[in-house]
Design an enzyme around this catalytic site. Structure first.
Site, PDB file in Angstrom:
ATOM      1  N   LYS A  75       0.856  -1.185   0.000  1.00 34.71           N
ATOM      2  CA  LYS A  75       0.000   0.000   0.000  1.00 34.71           C
ATOM      3  C   LYS A  75       0.896   1.240   0.000  1.00 34.71           C
ATOM      4  O   LYS A  75       1.961   1.239   0.640  1.00 34.71           O
ATOM      5  CB  LYS A  75      -0.888  -0.034   1.254  1.00 34.71           C
ATOM      6  CG  LYS A  75      -1.948   1.056   1.327  1.00 34.71           C
ATOM      7  CD  LYS A  75      -2.840   0.844   2.554  1.00 34.71           C
ATOM      8  CE  LYS A  75      -3.934   1.890   2.690  1.00 34.71           C
ATOM      9  NZ  LYS A  75      -4.807   1.631   3.847  1.00 34.71           N
ATOM     10  N   SER A 150      -9.791   1.605   2.988  1.00 36.58           N
ATOM     11  CA  SER A 150      -8.914   2.415   2.160  1.00 36.58           C
ATOM     12  C   SER A 150      -7.875   1.606   1.381  1.00 36.58           C
ATOM     13  O   SER A 150      -7.312   2.109   0.421  1.00 36.58           O
ATOM     14  CB  SER A 150      -8.190   3.447   3.029  1.00 36.58           C
ATOM     15  OG  SER A 150      -7.300   2.810   3.917  1.00 36.58           O
ATOM     16  N   SER A 174      -9.916  -0.849   7.135  1.00 32.76           N
ATOM     17  CA  SER A 174      -9.315  -0.575   5.824  1.00 32.76           C
ATOM     18  C   SER A 174      -8.598  -1.746   5.162  1.00 32.76           C
ATOM     19  O   SER A 174      -8.244  -1.655   3.987  1.00 32.76           O
ATOM     20  CB  SER A 174      -8.356   0.607   5.927  1.00 32.76           C
ATOM     21  OG  SER A 174      -9.072   1.813   5.879  1.00 32.76           O
TER      22      SER A 174
END
Lengths: 487, 97
Positions: A75, A150, A174
């Site tokens: 990420k 997210s 997330s």
């Protein structure tokens, strides 16, 4: 193919890491226009160089980990030395960290091969990845829907076969919510189990890094690499190293599971409930005891979360002032205008909204009414769960109240968007480990089931999920994902 | 307890953020929606509950009190990311008139 299966082939030298990397880049070239899960794809030569080092070690029988040679993604809020780390924000669009996050260094030392940095909601604030300052990511199962967030990019690239696994971060769901919406496994470890060193902070008392993988075994193998004490994160808990993969395949007879009635009532779509309950029903065959339970405080988890997280964020994001790194707008030569102009241009609408909400909750006159109340609620929630864990090993809930929703559907309604986290925030507020595994489909879209465990009980949690995954028999369907052409 | 545009403007100033008049109006409206939801917390009796700011029972994690020598390479690597630097320091606009 899972990371474990690919690793088996690597260890038998049926395939080389360089061949795996080439195959992954071909896949990225073919499907990335329909997924857009990456912010940065590394130059293939760089990945191949890392793969060739892995191949040498594998050849000599000196592989440093069971996943040596496996292509993976991180990420874009995890610092990677010299490689852009943007947090999907204009504030950091040109930022190249001078150091590696603890987890990035661990994965590198384990011989895994980084292929790219994945898209996310800006500063990890959101549940759809639509808050990225750069572009949206599409759900590989249906290009008109969001991948969740997210860590939406990480979930999407794993689901689409563009990486064998990815890391995400989870502050209120997330990792688990996008895993649920994209039909992959997503694990949020116990707070303190994985070092946050080099994770760009959102809400420091809630953030944890964890894996998004194609099955439960892969999640255990990745966690084996990234868990462990790190003195550079003062909240990292020193404890003896566990071997999570060793738990897999052990019997789960006698485990006790609680189903909180509050998580199966109002707000949950009926079709989702049916799929989750069907999966739960199958557990009986494992000799697992299922009982309904009540945790009244979960009703207040989301309001508490939306005070605690923004409050911590408002403090953490004060550092983006145009002085040390990142965007710096210096149109007038005075300090205040440097702050104002930089933050106005650098942050997107949701980030500003949360900074504002947090600043308000912490400001003089409102601290007791809001922030302190949320911290007290946090105590009640944790106590209720601790009590429940006295007689139960795990708590099972749906991961998300809906399947992946349409792009744009919730974009302009922050409160509706926040409700996506309703079943996931509790584990962050209490610090417990939690995992989402695929448990079925509604209208062709994946549904996730969440298992919450006792602190540092990831081993048995994975043991349970490994059996459940086997019983559900839908693991095979994940590998057959095909990207619809032309979307 | 409703917040108005002026409250939101005050919070923006504290957070070093600036907004247009339309943005302020939208934020005020959204703020009130979110606070309405958050105010559910008032249904719970929290009078005698201790606050939890952190979930781990770790307290005062300290390192040894000794100086660690940093390298000039590291300093240069850090300053390479700085928007403006001079003589090995971050450069900012004048602070004192």
């Amino acid at each position: 193919m899972t990371a474990y299966e690919a690793a088996q082939s690597l260890q038998r030298r049926e395939v080389s890491s360089q061949q795996l990397v080439k195959a992954v880049y071909e896949r990225i070239e073919a499907v990335e226009p329909a997924v857009r899960g990456f912010i940065t794809v590394l130059e293939q030569e760089k990945a191949l160089a890392a793969a060739s080092r892995a191949d040498e070690l594998l050849e000599k029988g000196q592989a440093p980990s069971p996943l040596t040679g496996i292509p993976m993604a991180l990420k874009d809020n995890l610092c990677t030395s010299g490689i852009p780390t943007t947090c999907a924000s204009r504030m950091l669009s040109d930022y190249r960290p001078p150091y590696d996050a603890f987890v990035a260094a661990k994965l590198q030392a384990a011989g895994t091969v980084l292929v790219g940095k994945t898209n996310m909601d800006e500063f990890a604030m959101g549940s759809s990845t639509e808050n990225s300052a750069f572009h949206i990511t599409l759900n590989p199962w249906d290009g008109e829907r969001v991948p969740g967030g997210s860590s939406g990019g990480s979930a999407a690239v794993v689901a689409a076969g563009e990486a064998f696994f990815a890391l995400g971060s989870d502050t209120g769901g997330s990792i688990r919510q996008p895993a649920s919406l994209c039909g992959v496994v997503g694990l949020k470890p116990t707070y303190g189990n994985v070092s946050r060193y080099g994770l760009i902070a959102f809400a420091s008392s809630l953030d944890q890094i964890g894996p998004l993988t194609r099955d439960v075994r892969d999640a255990a193998l990745v966690l084996d690499i990234i868990a462990g004490h790190d003195a550079r994160d003062s909240t990292s808990v020193p404890r003896e190293k566990e071997h999570y993969a060793d738990y897999l395949g052990k019997e789960v007879k006698g485990f006790k599971v609680a189903l909180p009635v509050e998580c199966f009532g109002e707000g949950l779509e009926k079709e989702i409930k049916d799929v989750v309950m069907q999966a739960v029903g199958k557990c009986a065959g494992l000799g697992v005891q299922m009982t309904e339970a009540s945790v009244p405080s979960t009703k207040y988890a989301l309001p508490a979360y939306y005070l605690v997280a923004p409050a911590e964020a408002s403090s953490n994001l004060a550092r983006y002032d145009g002085v040390q790194y990142g965007l710096s707008v210096r149109d007038e030569e005075n300090l205040l205008s440097l702050y104002w102009s930089t933050r106005k241009q650098g942050f997107g609408a949701e980030v500003k909204r949360r900074i504002m909400l947090g600043t308000y909750a912490l400001s003089s006159g409102y601290y007791d009414a809001y922030y302190l109340k949320a911290l007290k609620m946090r105590t009640l929630i944790r106590e209720e769960f601790v009590k429940l864990f006295k007689d139960h090993d795990f708590i099972v809930t749906p991961t998300s109240p809906t399947v992946a929703f349409k792009i744009g559907e919730q974009k302009d309604d922050p409160l509706t968007m926040y409700l996506n986290d309703i079943y996931t925030v509790t584990a962050n507020l209490a610090g417990f480990p939690a995992i989402s595994i695929p448990c079925g489909f509604v209208e062709g879209m994946p549904v996730g089931l969440q298992v919450i465990g006792r602190p540092f009980d990831e081993g048995r949690m994975l043991q349970f999920c490994y059996c459940l995954e086997d019983l559900l028999g839908i693991k095979g369907r994940l590998a057959t994902i095909d990207i619809k052409e032309g979307k | 307890m409703k917040v108005n545009k002026k409250d939101v403007e005050h919070v923006a100033a504290l957070a070093r953020l600036t907004f247009s008049s339309e943005e302020l109006e939208l934020y005020t409206e959204q703020f009130n929606d979110i606070l309405d939801y958050i105010n559910r917390l008032n249904e719970v009796d929290l009078e005698n509950v201790e606050p939890t700011s952190h979930v781990q029972p770790l307290k005062n994690v300290l390192r040894e009190d000794c100086a660690i020598t940093s390298s000039t390479d590291l300093r240069e690597a850090v300053l390479r990311e700085a928007p403006a630097a001079e003589h090995g320091y971050f450069k900012v606009p004048p602070v004192i008139e």
